[in-house]
Motif scaffolding. Sequence first.
Motif, PDB file in Angstrom:
ATOM      1  N   ASP A 128       0.812  -1.223   0.000  1.00 40.04           N
ATOM      2  CA  ASP A 128       0.000   0.000   0.000  1.00 40.04           C
ATOM      3  C   ASP A 128       0.848   1.277   0.000  1.00 40.04           C
ATOM      4  OD1 ASP A 128      -2.203  -1.538  -0.007  1.00 40.04           O
ATOM      5  OD2 ASP A 128      -2.715  -1.254   2.105  1.00 40.04           O
ATOM      6  N   ARG A 144      -1.219 -10.076   2.437  1.00 40.94           N
ATOM      7  CA  ARG A 144      -2.552 -10.364   2.963  1.00 40.94           C
ATOM      8  C   ARG A 144      -3.120  -9.145   3.707  1.00 40.94           C
ATOM      9  NH1 ARG A 144      -1.728 -15.256   6.026  1.00 40.94           N
ATOM     10  NH2 ARG A 144      -1.320 -16.280   4.048  1.00 40.94           N
ATOM     11  N   GLY A 145      -2.222  -8.404   4.341  1.00 39.31           N
ATOM     12  CA  GLY A 145      -2.669  -7.240   5.096  1.00 39.31           C
ATOM     13  C   GLY A 145      -2.972  -6.025   4.246  1.00 39.31           C
ATOM     14  N   ALA A 146      -2.742  -6.133   2.927  1.00 40.46           N
ATOM     15  CA  ALA A 146      -2.912  -4.947   2.074  1.00 40.46           C
ATOM     16  C   ALA A 146      -4.379  -4.553   1.944  1.00 40.46           C
ATOM     17  CB  ALA A 146      -2.327  -5.235   0.697  1.00 40.46           C
ATOM     18  N   GLN A 147      -4.627  -3.255   1.905  1.00 41.84           N
ATOM     19  CA  GLN A 147      -5.985  -2.733   1.761  1.00 41.84           C
ATOM     20  C   GLN A 147      -6.348  -2.540   0.293  1.00 41.84           C
ATOM     21  OE1 GLN A 147      -7.963  -2.148   4.610  1.00 41.84           O
ATOM     22  NE2 GLN A 147      -6.219  -3.230   5.488  1.00 41.84           N
ATOM     23  N   ARG A 148      -5.358  -2.120  -0.482  1.00 42.31           N
ATOM     24  CA  ARG A 148      -5.634  -1.778  -1.880  1.00 42.31           C
ATOM     25  C   ARG A 148      -5.920  -3.018  -2.694  1.00 42.31           C
ATOM     26  NH1 ARG A 148      -0.616   2.008  -3.171  1.00 42.31           N
ATOM     27  NH2 ARG A 148      -1.121   3.657  -1.704  1.00 42.31           N
ATOM     28  N   LYS A 149      -6.890  -2.859  -3.577  1.00 36.97           N
ATOM     29  CA  LYS A 149      -7.166  -3.934  -4.529  1.00 36.97           C
ATOM     30  C   LYS A 149      -6.232  -3.735  -5.719  1.00 36.97           C
ATOM     31  CE  LYS A 149     -10.512  -5.987  -2.374  1.00 36.97           C
ATOM     32  NZ  LYS A 149      -9.638  -6.343  -1.238  1.00 36.97           N
TER      33      LYS A 149
END
Lengths: 372, 250
Positions: free
Chosen positions: B213, B243-248
């Motif tokens: 991100d 896995r912890g990323a917010q962005r698609k």
Amino acid sequence: MRTLKFLLQKEFRQIFRDKTIIAIILVMPTIQLLILPLAANYEIKNINLSITDHDRSAYSSQLISKITASGYFKLTGYNDSFKESLENIESEKADLTLEIPANFERNLIREEEQKVFLAVNAINGVKANLGGAYLSTIIRNYNQDLRMELIPQTKINPLPVIQTTNSNWYNTLLNYNLFMVPGILAILVTMIAGFLSALNIVKEKEMGTIEQINVTPIKKIHFILGKLIPFWIMGIIVFSIGLTLSRVIYGIVPLGSIPLLYGFIAIYLLAVLGFGLLISTYCDTQQQAMFIAFFFVMIFVLMGGLFTSIDSMPEWAKTVSRFNPMRYLIEVMRMVILKGSNFKDIRFHFLIIAIFAVVLNAWALWNYRKTS
Amino acid sequence: MINMKELVIETRNLSKRFGDFIAVDNISFEVNKGEIFGFLGANGAGKTTAMRMLCGLSIPSSGDAMIAGFDVYKETESIKKNIGYMSQKFSLYENLTVEENIQFFGGIYGLSNSDIKEKGRALIQKLGLESESRKLVGSLPLGWKQKLSFSVAVIHEPKIVFLDEPTGGVDPLTRRQFWDLIYEAADRGVTIFVTTHYMDEAEYCNRICIMVDGKIGAMGAPDFLKKKFRASSMDEVFYELARGAQRKDA
């Protein structure tokens, strides 16, 4: 300077490897100069005329033969009722219809007056208008002939008439080719140089090669010059082909100096190429560049004084046409080729087009960014 | 690395915003001369944006960065003299031949004519392109194009070469050969800054930085990261972070 040499070498290699571009440069001017002047002709011929003759007299047939003998009209209907003639117009068989009333001959002789009726299909406005005007002239002439016959000759002409005679300067025979060919050549040069330069840089953007250029230490000015010079040469070549063709095919020999024409074209091309570069700096795809270039070229052509006279445009349009570089080229071409104007006559054209060249190129250079 | 460390890339709180979107968010890291530095991250994590700032293609919104001793705000043109760049998109001229491309890029980087000839010949020989040297680059298979593209990017012996997903779509054997070229360049002292999606390639790097991100999720040598995340492979390390990323996917 060495950088520029490598850039030019690369551009020329790419241009000569692209057969389509070579074809555009050689074939397009040839075909357009062969075809367009023949088609873009203002003279209206073959106007379809349908006549309703209620009289069927000697005078009416005399009038009709006068009309058909003029060469402008083609008799496509000769009817007994106006309704039939109107149907001819509706089915596009006729552009004009003339109604000769019954007792045409008798009234002309007895009452010395007779009205005829003219109906015009105004869908093709130019054709109908000119057709109507031609027809009225023929009828008026016929009218005068009749007077001469009917009115006993006297020493004094009872009706004073002002006769005009005119002569056309610079294009004595009103040869449309002489008028159109220099203008069409102006459009050709503008289109080829403008489109090719606009598409070229955008193509590098699309392919991604411009990014590779942008990470190199190439200076902006070198890059732009590397693009300008090859297309400037192309433009000069197209112009030379056009000038040669118009001499060989249409026998148009410039009255003025040819070096003067080349001098003007040289600066004009800088302006047009600058315009193409400017478009390319605002566009990301060749499609966008093509449509924007097309949009402007349409305006340039229609407001350049080639097809319609700038003097008869409304004030706002005259103002717009002052910002149209093509207008100046068309004027210069006609002045130098037809009138034999010299540098002094076109010095303001030189000045204006030089300003265009400087402004457009500076703008393009400013807007081309290696870093976003 | 026993010798005195010479920093060729230094960034401090480097950020790039596009409107409300923060593509790169306060990243700080250093890269030493001759190092192979891997830049990893999911699509849209900000790898390419960060790299474009370091190459002088994009001006940062805030923060500082020095590339080969030059400032990314004021000295982009000096940076460009000292770096090589190979983008995701193939960017040699497809309608020029192999030789012509080498001549052009050598020329604009200021190599002398004899240098261009000599280096060009050596390069063609090394890549085994002797019989293809007069063919248009567009007609070569992708793997060869990528190897050629890399060789051209380092033809002027830059201090740093930036590689943006250089091996995308290339077969494993060619990838292996490609990495041989990278090692060779690194041995000559060229610093390699490479982004990749392939975790086996991450293992080839001296040090890697994983972007999540727009921020740095983890940084260090592959072995160090595996230990830290108690993972057996770089794959696991990457999944753990991604896995912890917010962005698609962007």
